[in-house]
Scaffold this motif. Sequence first.
Motif, PDB file in Angstrom:
ATOM      1  N   SER A   2     -31.553 -10.880   7.243  1.00  0.00           N
ATOM      2  CA  SER A   2     -32.324  -9.981   7.939  1.00  0.00           C
ATOM      3  C   SER A   2     -31.929 -10.261   9.612  1.00  0.00           C
ATOM      4  N   ASP A   3     -31.810 -11.329   9.947  1.00  0.00           N
ATOM      5  CA  ASP A   3     -31.309 -11.701  11.455  1.00  0.00           C
ATOM      6  C   ASP A   3     -29.783 -10.845  11.521  1.00  0.00           C
ATOM      7  N   LEU A   4     -29.010 -11.284  10.638  1.00  0.00           N
ATOM      8  CA  LEU A   4     -27.665 -10.583  10.637  1.00  0.00           C
ATOM      9  C   LEU A   4     -27.476  -9.137  10.603  1.00  0.00           C
ATOM     10  N   LEU A   5     -28.522  -8.512   9.752  1.00  0.00           N
ATOM     11  CA  LEU A   5     -28.618  -7.131   9.828  1.00  0.00           C
ATOM     12  C   LEU A   5     -29.158  -6.457  11.157  1.00  0.00           C
ATOM     13  N   SER A   6     -30.076  -7.298  11.698  1.00  0.00           N
ATOM     14  CA  SER A   6     -30.674  -6.911  12.892  1.00  0.00           C
ATOM     15  C   SER A   6     -29.441  -6.871  14.054  1.00  0.00           C
ATOM     16  N   ALA A   7     -28.707  -8.002  14.069  1.00  0.00           N
ATOM     17  CA  ALA A   7     -27.781  -8.102  15.051  1.00  0.00           C
ATOM     18  C   ALA A   7     -26.675  -7.108  14.813  1.00  0.00           C
ATOM     19  N   ALA A   8     -26.318  -6.648  13.532  1.00  0.00           N
ATOM     20  CA  ALA A   8     -25.292  -5.639  13.300  1.00  0.00           C
ATOM     21  C   ALA A   8     -25.912  -4.270  13.685  1.00  0.00           C
ATOM     22  N   SER A   9     -26.952  -4.052  13.398  1.00  0.00           N
ATOM     23  CA  SER A   9     -27.571  -2.756  13.713  1.00  0.00           C
ATOM     24  C   SER A   9     -27.676  -2.565  15.312  1.00  0.00           C
ATOM     25  N   ILE A  15     -22.534   0.268  20.329  1.00  0.00           N
ATOM     26  CA  ILE A  15     -21.369   1.032  20.604  1.00  0.00           C
ATOM     27  C   ILE A  15     -21.340   2.703  20.344  1.00  0.00           C
ATOM     28  N   ALA A  16     -22.374   2.890  19.432  1.00  0.00           N
ATOM     29  CA  ALA A  16     -22.630   4.370  19.354  1.00  0.00           C
ATOM     30  C   ALA A  16     -23.187   5.238  20.468  1.00  0.00           C
ATOM     31  N   ILE A  17     -23.994   4.225  21.409  1.00  0.00           N
ATOM     32  CA  ILE A  17     -24.610   4.918  22.398  1.00  0.00           C
ATOM     33  C   ILE A  17     -23.522   5.010  23.432  1.00  0.00           C
ATOM     34  N   ILE A  18     -22.469   4.194  23.681  1.00  0.00           N
ATOM     35  CA  ILE A  18     -21.539   4.141  24.559  1.00  0.00           C
ATOM     36  C   ILE A  18     -20.467   5.258  24.350  1.00  0.00           C
ATOM     37  N   SER A  54     -10.450   3.069  31.569  1.00  0.00           N
ATOM     38  CA  SER A  54     -11.719   2.772  32.001  1.00  0.00           C
ATOM     39  C   SER A  54     -12.624   2.913  30.686  1.00  0.00           C
ATOM     40  N   LYS A  55     -12.122   4.028  29.792  1.00  0.00           N
ATOM     41  CA  LYS A  55     -12.950   4.285  28.646  1.00  0.00           C
ATOM     42  C   LYS A  55     -12.521   3.944  27.161  1.00  0.00           C
ATOM     43  N   ALA A  56     -11.464   4.511  27.044  1.00  0.00           N
ATOM     44  CA  ALA A  56     -10.724   4.485  25.434  1.00  0.00           C
ATOM     45  C   ALA A  56     -10.536   3.087  25.367  1.00  0.00           C
ATOM     46  N   ILE A  57      -9.583   2.461  25.982  1.00  0.00           N
ATOM     47  CA  ILE A  57      -9.362   0.795  25.615  1.00  0.00           C
ATOM     48  C   ILE A  57     -10.500  -0.055  25.577  1.00  0.00           C
ATOM     49  N   PRO A  58     -11.311  -0.121  26.436  1.00  0.00           N
ATOM     50  CA  PRO A  58     -12.521  -0.843  26.206  1.00  0.00           C
ATOM     51  C   PRO A  58     -13.456  -0.353  25.075  1.00  0.00           C
ATOM     52  N   LEU A  59     -13.755   0.604  24.972  1.00  0.00           N
ATOM     53  CA  LEU A  59     -14.461   1.068  23.864  1.00  0.00           C
ATOM     54  C   LEU A  59     -13.604   0.923  22.492  1.00  0.00           C
ATOM     55  N   SER A  60     -12.396   0.916  22.238  1.00  0.00           N
ATOM     56  CA  SER A  60     -11.685   0.713  21.149  1.00  0.00           C
ATOM     57  C   SER A  60     -11.685  -0.987  20.859  1.00  0.00           C
ATOM     58  N   ILE A  61     -11.567  -1.637  21.817  1.00  0.00           N
ATOM     59  CA  ILE A  61     -11.681  -3.325  21.683  1.00  0.00           C
ATOM     60  C   ILE A  61     -13.093  -3.493  21.313  1.00  0.00           C
ATOM     61  N   PHE A 104     -24.377  -4.042   4.439  1.00  0.00           N
ATOM     62  CA  PHE A 104     -23.161  -3.528   4.147  1.00  0.00           C
ATOM     63  C   PHE A 104     -22.813  -2.142   4.451  1.00  0.00           C
ATOM     64  N   LEU A 105     -23.881  -1.345   4.594  1.00  0.00           N
ATOM     65  CA  LEU A 105     -23.761  -0.025   4.885  1.00  0.00           C
ATOM     66  C   LEU A 105     -23.546   0.132   6.696  1.00  0.00           C
ATOM     67  N   VAL A 106     -24.241  -0.881   7.194  1.00  0.00           N
ATOM     68  CA  VAL A 106     -24.107  -0.612   8.570  1.00  0.00           C
ATOM     69  C   VAL A 106     -22.585  -1.011   9.186  1.00  0.00           C
ATOM     70  N   SER A 107     -22.106  -2.160   8.406  1.00  0.00           N
ATOM     71  CA  SER A 107     -20.864  -2.574   8.590  1.00  0.00           C
ATOM     72  C   SER A 107     -19.756  -1.457   8.045  1.00  0.00           C
ATOM     73  N   ILE A 108     -20.157  -0.862   7.111  1.00  0.00           N
ATOM     74  CA  ILE A 108     -19.107   0.350   6.688  1.00  0.00           C
ATOM     75  C   ILE A 108     -18.932   1.375   7.890  1.00  0.00           C
ATOM     76  N   VAL A 109     -20.157   1.591   8.206  1.00  0.00           N
ATOM     77  CA  VAL A 109     -20.143   2.730   9.235  1.00  0.00           C
ATOM     78  C   VAL A 109     -19.625   2.224  10.461  1.00  0.00           C
ATOM     79  N   SER A 110     -19.816   0.827  10.839  1.00  0.00           N
ATOM     80  CA  SER A 110     -19.090   0.341  12.219  1.00  0.00           C
ATOM     81  C   SER A 110     -17.470   0.289  12.032  1.00  0.00           C
ATOM     82  N   VAL A 111     -16.895  -0.106  10.703  1.00  0.00           N
ATOM     83  CA  VAL A 111     -15.700   0.129  10.647  1.00  0.00           C
ATOM     84  C   VAL A 111     -15.061   1.549  10.819  1.00  0.00           C
ATOM     85  N   ALA A 112     -15.852   2.447  10.186  1.00  0.00           N
ATOM     86  CA  ALA A 112     -15.449   3.996  10.223  1.00  0.00           C
ATOM     87  C   ALA A 112     -15.473   4.290  11.395  1.00  0.00           C
TER      88      ALA A 112
END
Length: 132
Positions: A2-9, A15-18, A54-61, A104-112
Amino acid sequence: MSDLLSAASLLMAVIAIIYSLWYPELTEQLSISPKPHKEDNVAACQSVKMALISKAIPLSILALLIALTFLPDAVKIALEAMSTYKIHGAESINFYNAVKMAYFLVSIVSVALAFYIIVLLIKLFSLWRSLR
């Protein structure tokens, strides 16, 4: 777990807000079309270059690092689930773990999201090259 899930979320939310804050500017840059004469593209080229740096490269990384951080555990969870299903068949529902599934779902959405942001980066870079 659950700690891992909290960190991932949390990292996924960051990243979604940025991304949501910078998306309008990135898509605005993508709407620029190169003009036939190189001299007419100087201002647009500079604008696209600044959006890249200023935006695309830092956001991608950042998106890629977040996705890669949590992907190995997501793969382990998927392999474990397939193994459990292979051994227990339909009875594997008794081994269901909502926290692992959420991770698993948070990770997949993160990859997408990382994939999509990298596609935007490539498009911006291609536009910048055509403006030069």
